[in-house]
Design an enzyme around this catalytic site. Sequence first.
Site, PDB file in Angstrom:
ATOM      1  CG  ASP A   1      -5.743  -5.573   1.707  1.00  0.00           C
ATOM      2  OD1 ASP A   1      -6.366  -4.785   0.976  1.00  0.00           O
ATOM      3  OD2 ASP A   1      -5.385  -5.276   2.867  1.00  0.00           O
TER       4      ASP A   1
ATOM      5  N   GLY B   1     -11.340   3.610   0.334  1.00  0.00           N
ATOM      6  CA  GLY B   1     -12.287   4.379   1.137  1.00  0.00           C
ATOM      7  C   GLY B   1     -13.589   3.663   1.393  1.00  0.00           C
TER       8      GLY B   1
ATOM      9  CD  GLN C   1     -10.234   7.063  -1.449  1.00  0.00           C
ATOM     10  OE1 GLN C   1     -11.371   6.988  -0.948  1.00  0.00           O
ATOM     11  NE2 GLN C   1      -9.191   6.368  -0.966  1.00  0.00           N
TER      12      GLN C   1
ATOM     13  CG  ASP D   1      -5.518   6.660  -1.200  1.00  0.00           C
ATOM     14  OD1 ASP D   1      -4.638   6.451  -0.346  1.00  0.00           O
ATOM     15  OD2 ASP D   1      -6.519   5.940  -1.311  1.00  0.00           O
TER      16      ASP D   1
ATOM     17  CG  ASP E   1      -0.291  -0.064   2.530  1.00  0.00           C
ATOM     18  OD1 ASP E   1       0.931   0.182   2.590  1.00  0.00           O
ATOM     19  OD2 ASP E   1      -0.973  -0.341   3.528  1.00  0.00           O
ATOM     20  CB  SER E   2       0.197   4.732  -0.798  1.00  0.00           C
ATOM     21  OG  SER E   2      -0.803   5.117   0.151  1.00  0.00           O
ATOM     22  N   GLY E   3       1.025   3.625   2.230  1.00  0.00           N
ATOM     23  CA  GLY E   3       1.348   4.134   3.557  1.00  0.00           C
ATOM     24  C   GLY E   3       0.357   5.181   4.034  1.00  0.00           C
ATOM     25  N   GLY E   4      -0.403   5.746   3.097  1.00  0.00           N
ATOM     26  CA  GLY E   4      -1.309   6.846   3.443  1.00  0.00           C
ATOM     27  C   GLY E   4      -2.368   6.463   4.467  1.00  0.00           C
ATOM     28  CG  PHE E   5      -5.825   3.099   5.480  1.00  0.00           C
ATOM     29  CD1 PHE E   5      -7.078   3.591   5.151  1.00  0.00           C
ATOM     30  CD2 PHE E   5      -5.720   2.207   6.542  1.00  0.00           C
ATOM     31  CE1 PHE E   5      -8.207   3.204   5.868  1.00  0.00           C
ATOM     32  CE2 PHE E   5      -6.844   1.818   7.258  1.00  0.00           C
ATOM     33  CZ  PHE E   5      -8.088   2.314   6.915  1.00  0.00           C
TER      34      PHE E   5
END
Lengths: 376, 376
Positions: B267, B217, B190, B147, B93-97
């Site tokens: 996932d 989201g 999103q 995101d 993942d991007s790490g953003g969450f």
Amino acid sequence: MTADFSFKVLATDGNARRGEISMPRGVVRTPAFMPVGTGGTVKAMYMDQVRGVGADIILGNTYHLMLRPGAERVARQGGLHDFARWPWPILTDSGGFQVMSLSKLRKLNEQGVTFRSHIDGAAYEMSPERSIEIQGLLDSDIQMQLDECVALPAKPTEIERAMELSLRWADRCKTAFGDQPGKAMFGIVQGGDMPDLRVRSAQALKAMELKGYAVGGLAVGEPQQVMLDMLEVTCPELPQEKPRYLMGVGTPDDILKSVMRGIDMFDCVMPTRAGRHGLAYTRRGKINLRNARHADDHRPLDEESDCPAARDYSRAYLHHLVKSQEALGAMLLTWNNLSYYQKLMADIREAISAGALTERAATISEAWARGDLAKL
Amino acid sequence: MTADFSFKVLATDGNARRGEISMPRGVVRTPAFMPVGTGGTVKAMYMDQVRGVGADIILGNTYHLMLRPGAERVARQGGLHDFARWPWPILTDSGGFQVMSLSKLRKLNEQGVTFRSHIDGAAYEMSPERSIEIQGLLDSDIQMQLDECVALPAKPTEIERAMELSLRWADRCKTAFGDQPGKAMFGIVQGGDMPDLRVRSAQALKAMELKGYAVGGLAVGEPQQVMLDMLEVTCPELPQEKPRYLMGVGTPDDILKSVMRGIDMFDCVMPTRAGRHGLAYTRRGKINLRNARHADDHRPLDEESDCPAARDYSRAYLHHLVKSQEALGAMLLTWNNLSYYQKLMADIREAISAGALTERAATISEAWARGDLAKL
């Protein structure tokens, strides 16, 4: 495997013996190390891994199992072997040691011990007869007498009182155990750090003609040399043709030195507990994976090991797992440690057969002393 | 396996698709469930077990890995595949969450996010470019755009702002990712629970011609029906020939219903987290091993499973391990759960090829609804 419990010495080297304990569930190659499967599980290990590293026998803790899930419950599940999926030999302790160290509100008298569970405070009674009954419900292959183990240092009168009580309890356990050809009940030599008491205890137990003998009450706070001295006075008093088990011992060095004084069997939580605390036992000594020196080290713990945990995972990864408190860290280090302990026992057995234990012990000790690989 | 990242649809059944994502490190059979390997380990599992239950790809969390052990450190160890000993595909993942959900003192602007680590308070910056750089250092095969994911319910203006920002960040991630034929960077749709925003987001991302698309989201607090409604408006806007990934979802029921709306990849921490909390996913629904009804039950979780954890261990033993908080309890239940999730995906893929997904889904759901075996 044999229908009857039996022991034979295959080779000796000085006081060290290589042998085989044979019983219906399997053969135990001695000197043997028994991984500790406290509550029906060798912590963080699958049983096939425990077997895979070379363990012939594991230890179950009567105290833990009687409290949870309960001995009668284990019996309804077909005994501890079926319950925990370990079809090979199991030795159980009497429960006495943990009653003394873990339980609350103990009261000890001639009859036995009453205590409260450290889990939920429930009241229990433990007598020599009940200990043997529980070990029978667990279907344990090697059962231990109930004894009283005194922490050292202790007053001579206290050590003597506990030793004498333990002898009377040994006799009651022998009666309670009765005649079970495929199984064994071992007596436990007590006597603290007092040679004369150790000798008296060993002689009295020998006269009871039990199937095996343990040395208890050592590695309870005394220096290593005291323990070794006690073995030197005790082992010659025990019959040559019966297995000798040093309870709760120990470090690889303790094991090596105790084998050289005539001990055949060992158990200890050290390899499993250390594995849950980031410590690895290796032929190069004990390695602390928490140490930052491992953070960028791509090398495995031991490239020559045939245990995947030791051979296939980088120290950097193990360091990361330990620092992150990941379950896999404990899983891998426990696996490595039990593998190393079993490898040590295999080396010892081989050296005894070759009549080369003194030289091999020196080589092994020197490698420990040289220590770990230089930092990358 | 192919040198270039590619996707092909092998069969369809209604809106459901069976396909294959091919890349240098392996083939991912879709619909696919990706076990979550948060910090370089699928908790309480050996990687060969993860592979053994049928996983073609696992997920790594950029946020966790950038904090510990650090992306540059993983790169020095040869990337995440070598570090964690998983040579097959990895999606990160991007790490953003997690920046939004776990870190402290976040500050978000057009450029990116600054935040402090939840572990030691150290300051970090995360931008679309840095996220892609980190995912590159990890050597991830499928990388996700940075995101902004808004928790629901949220104000429409807030959802729209975050969606628009995420589109601009998708464009920057695409540029940062550049041309890497064997790997992919996925955009993330999103738009919260607002159909018109979901459509606008999907259309704008489609125009960017990315190699795959995620729906983000969702499963962030809204009812399941809202999630399914959003999939029904979003999936038709996404290109047929690209894989579609529903992030962070979900229960077996969520997965079944989302596949039927056109999703190819999933996932979720549910099977692994539940396994550490005494919960087992089975074809007969979710089973709580803490429940006293299992204490004397000799039956396995599922006698027909080919996973040893499900087939070979009694419920009584699993109950005991869970109640005693033994590591082996988490190890076995996680293994069972990942095995069940992969079996579900295999059943779904087979049913799609047979054009029988509706019937199969009904059969599977009925078995869940019938529930567990009657108490012994």
